[in-house]
Design a protein around this motif. Sequence first.
Motif, PDB file in Angstrom:
ATOM      1  N   TYR A  29     -63.629 -46.469 129.341  1.00 16.00           N
ATOM      2  CA  TYR A  29     -64.051 -46.198 130.575  1.00 16.00           C
ATOM      3  C   TYR A  29     -63.994 -47.502 131.319  1.00 16.00           C
ATOM      4  O   TYR A  29     -63.160 -48.098 132.289  1.00 16.00           O
ATOM      5  CB  TYR A  29     -64.964 -45.388 131.094  1.00 16.00           C
ATOM      6  N   HIS A  30     -64.899 -48.419 130.701  1.00 18.84           N
ATOM      7  CA  HIS A  30     -65.147 -49.832 131.332  1.00 18.84           C
ATOM      8  C   HIS A  30     -63.785 -50.720 131.023  1.00 18.84           C
ATOM      9  O   HIS A  30     -63.648 -51.481 131.867  1.00 18.84           O
ATOM     10  CB  HIS A  30     -66.510 -50.380 130.704  1.00 18.84           C
ATOM     11  N   LEU A  31     -63.198 -50.268 129.953  1.00 18.30           N
ATOM     12  CA  LEU A  31     -62.164 -51.343 129.659  1.00 18.30           C
ATOM     13  C   LEU A  31     -61.025 -50.955 130.711  1.00 18.30           C
ATOM     14  O   LEU A  31     -60.124 -51.796 131.010  1.00 18.30           O
ATOM     15  CB  LEU A  31     -61.462 -51.118 128.266  1.00 18.30           C
ATOM     16  N   ILE A  32     -60.790 -49.733 131.099  1.00 10.83           N
ATOM     17  CA  ILE A  32     -59.561 -49.484 131.850  1.00 10.83           C
ATOM     18  C   ILE A  32     -59.941 -49.994 133.145  1.00 10.83           C
ATOM     19  O   ILE A  32     -58.844 -50.339 134.032  1.00 10.83           O
ATOM     20  CB  ILE A  32     -59.549 -47.785 131.995  1.00 10.83           C
ATOM     21  N   LEU A  63     -46.886 -54.968 120.326  1.00 10.66           N
ATOM     22  CA  LEU A  63     -47.300 -53.842 119.637  1.00 10.66           C
ATOM     23  C   LEU A  63     -47.554 -52.344 120.207  1.00 10.66           C
ATOM     24  O   LEU A  63     -47.987 -51.362 119.600  1.00 10.66           O
ATOM     25  CB  LEU A  63     -48.806 -54.225 119.156  1.00 10.66           C
ATOM     26  N   LEU A  64     -47.493 -52.370 121.646  1.00  9.85           N
ATOM     27  CA  LEU A  64     -47.671 -50.965 122.176  1.00  9.85           C
ATOM     28  C   LEU A  64     -46.472 -50.198 122.310  1.00  9.85           C
ATOM     29  O   LEU A  64     -45.304 -50.691 122.238  1.00  9.85           O
ATOM     30  CB  LEU A  64     -48.170 -51.561 123.696  1.00  9.85           C
ATOM     31  N   PRO A  65     -46.696 -49.013 122.675  1.00  8.87           N
ATOM     32  CA  PRO A  65     -45.719 -48.008 122.912  1.00  8.87           C
ATOM     33  C   PRO A  65     -44.718 -48.339 124.075  1.00  8.87           C
ATOM     34  O   PRO A  65     -45.290 -49.106 125.018  1.00  8.87           O
ATOM     35  CB  PRO A  65     -46.486 -46.646 123.191  1.00  8.87           C
ATOM     36  N   LYS A  66     -43.471 -48.037 124.096  1.00 16.00           N
ATOM     37  CA  LYS A  66     -42.544 -48.472 125.037  1.00 16.00           C
ATOM     38  C   LYS A  66     -43.091 -47.977 126.578  1.00 16.00           C
ATOM     39  O   LYS A  66     -43.091 -49.119 127.458  1.00 16.00           O
ATOM     40  CB  LYS A  66     -41.318 -48.031 124.804  1.00 16.00           C
ATOM     41  N   ASP A  67     -43.386 -47.143 126.621  1.00 14.83           N
ATOM     42  CA  ASP A  67     -43.763 -46.500 128.061  1.00 14.83           C
ATOM     43  C   ASP A  67     -45.109 -47.395 128.618  1.00 14.83           C
ATOM     44  O   ASP A  67     -45.222 -47.454 129.571  1.00 14.83           O
ATOM     45  CB  ASP A  67     -43.965 -44.889 127.973  1.00 14.83           C
ATOM     46  N   LYS A 234     -43.770 -35.487 128.443  1.00  8.77           N
ATOM     47  CA  LYS A 234     -43.193 -34.053 128.750  1.00  8.77           C
ATOM     48  C   LYS A 234     -44.603 -33.153 128.865  1.00  8.77           C
ATOM     49  O   LYS A 234     -44.611 -32.430 129.648  1.00  8.77           O
ATOM     50  CB  LYS A 234     -42.618 -33.534 127.255  1.00  8.77           C
ATOM     51  N   THR A 235     -45.719 -33.849 128.399  1.00  3.92           N
ATOM     52  CA  THR A 235     -47.046 -33.113 128.401  1.00  3.92           C
ATOM     53  C   THR A 235     -47.757 -33.388 129.709  1.00  3.92           C
ATOM     54  O   THR A 235     -47.816 -32.251 130.644  1.00  3.92           O
ATOM     55  CB  THR A 235     -47.873 -33.178 127.453  1.00  3.92           C
ATOM     56  N   TYR A 236     -47.709 -34.693 130.269  1.00  5.76           N
ATOM     57  CA  TYR A 236     -48.229 -35.147 131.323  1.00  5.76           C
ATOM     58  C   TYR A 236     -47.415 -35.523 132.393  1.00  5.76           C
ATOM     59  O   TYR A 236     -48.118 -36.033 133.484  1.00  5.76           O
ATOM     60  CB  TYR A 236     -49.285 -36.210 131.012  1.00  5.76           C
ATOM     61  N   GLY A 237     -46.161 -35.375 132.211  1.00  2.00           N
ATOM     62  CA  GLY A 237     -45.371 -35.835 133.387  1.00  2.00           C
ATOM     63  C   GLY A 237     -45.187 -37.424 133.526  1.00  2.00           C
ATOM     64  O   GLY A 237     -45.396 -37.978 132.553  1.00  2.00           O
ATOM     65  N   ALA A 241     -47.637 -42.407 130.695  1.00  2.00           N
ATOM     66  CA  ALA A 241     -47.780 -43.666 129.982  1.00  2.00           C
ATOM     67  C   ALA A 241     -49.314 -44.026 130.221  1.00  2.00           C
ATOM     68  O   ALA A 241     -49.889 -44.741 129.472  1.00  2.00           O
ATOM     69  CB  ALA A 241     -47.009 -44.493 130.766  1.00  2.00           C
ATOM     70  N   ILE A 242     -50.062 -43.503 131.414  1.00  2.00           N
ATOM     71  CA  ILE A 242     -51.294 -43.735 131.550  1.00  2.00           C
ATOM     72  C   ILE A 242     -52.296 -43.295 130.365  1.00  2.00           C
ATOM     73  O   ILE A 242     -53.208 -43.719 130.057  1.00  2.00           O
ATOM     74  CB  ILE A 242     -51.807 -43.638 132.951  1.00  2.00           C
ATOM     75  N   ILE A 243     -51.956 -41.769 130.299  1.00  2.00           N
ATOM     76  CA  ILE A 243     -52.653 -41.310 129.119  1.00  2.00           C
ATOM     77  C   ILE A 243     -52.515 -41.980 127.906  1.00  2.00           C
ATOM     78  O   ILE A 243     -53.462 -42.093 127.026  1.00  2.00           O
ATOM     79  CB  ILE A 243     -52.234 -39.707 129.040  1.00  2.00           C
ATOM     80  N   ALA A 244     -51.519 -42.297 127.633  1.00  2.00           N
ATOM     81  CA  ALA A 244     -51.258 -43.026 126.211  1.00  2.00           C
ATOM     82  C   ALA A 244     -51.969 -44.592 126.302  1.00  2.00           C
ATOM     83  O   ALA A 244     -52.487 -44.728 125.076  1.00  2.00           O
ATOM     84  CB  ALA A 244     -49.807 -43.366 126.062  1.00  2.00           C
TER      85      ALA A 244
END
Length: 270
Positions: A29-32, A63-67, A234-237, A241-244
């Motif tokens: 939470y603090h990191l975001i 190293l991160l996912p594309k989105d 698909k799950t979060y629309g 990317a934010i959830i990832a």
Amino acid sequence: MRSVYSIIRSLITRSREDDLPSLAAQLSYHLILAFFPFLIFVFSLIGFFRLSVEDTMNELIRLLPKDVGLLIANNVSEATSDRNGTLLSVGLIGSVWTASGGINALIKGLNKAYGEPETRRYWVVRLVTVAATLALAGVIVLTMGLLVFGQAIEQHGFAYLGVPERWWKTWNVLQITVPVLAMFCVFLLFYRMMPNRRLTWSEAMPGSAFASVGWIAASVLFSFYVNNFGHYAKTYGSLGAIIALLVWLYMSSLTVLLGGELNAALASKR
């Protein structure tokens, strides 16, 4: 072998007692909150030193996912598009102060790992967090500069200096190992200076090695999973990317805290 098993068992027990998953969630939470102000600060410095922001960003998010990489690149590019120096004045001071909040949360987690209450004065702790933030930013800038300009140094600098071509491959190896060593040194500094406990450099090394290797491995595996099997979009629309990003920050927090717990477990054995 028995000693390794004992350490692993102690690490698992300590992680349960300290409720490490909850601590990692708090740290995430603090990191975001600190993540984007810190990146704004770093890339403002990169622009100030006339480094290629686009090339540096590509290296940093590799190293991160594309989105997730696109989300970070778009937000940071928009925030740092102002070239008139404003971000390198009062705005950057605010960014450093906000970003140091994530370091402050890490200090609390490491103190809990050692079972140490925080007895230092507030301004001392805050000074440590700001110094750690600046040190981390400096290491990132130097490392990214090496990665971005490594090819140019090899092609032009080595030829100008007359370095034999057989040594050029060594430079390619250094381009990979130097960022890893820099990450190890950052974790070593964190584990050595942040807890409210007197530690030697050797006592901080095991957790630093674990956190460096573990963070790289976790990031690579998570990136591979999201790019090939994960369906966050698909799950979060549009929030996929934010959830990832949140999941990646949680995994990173858990890895760093596990490194601190490993040092604390070894200290208790001693």
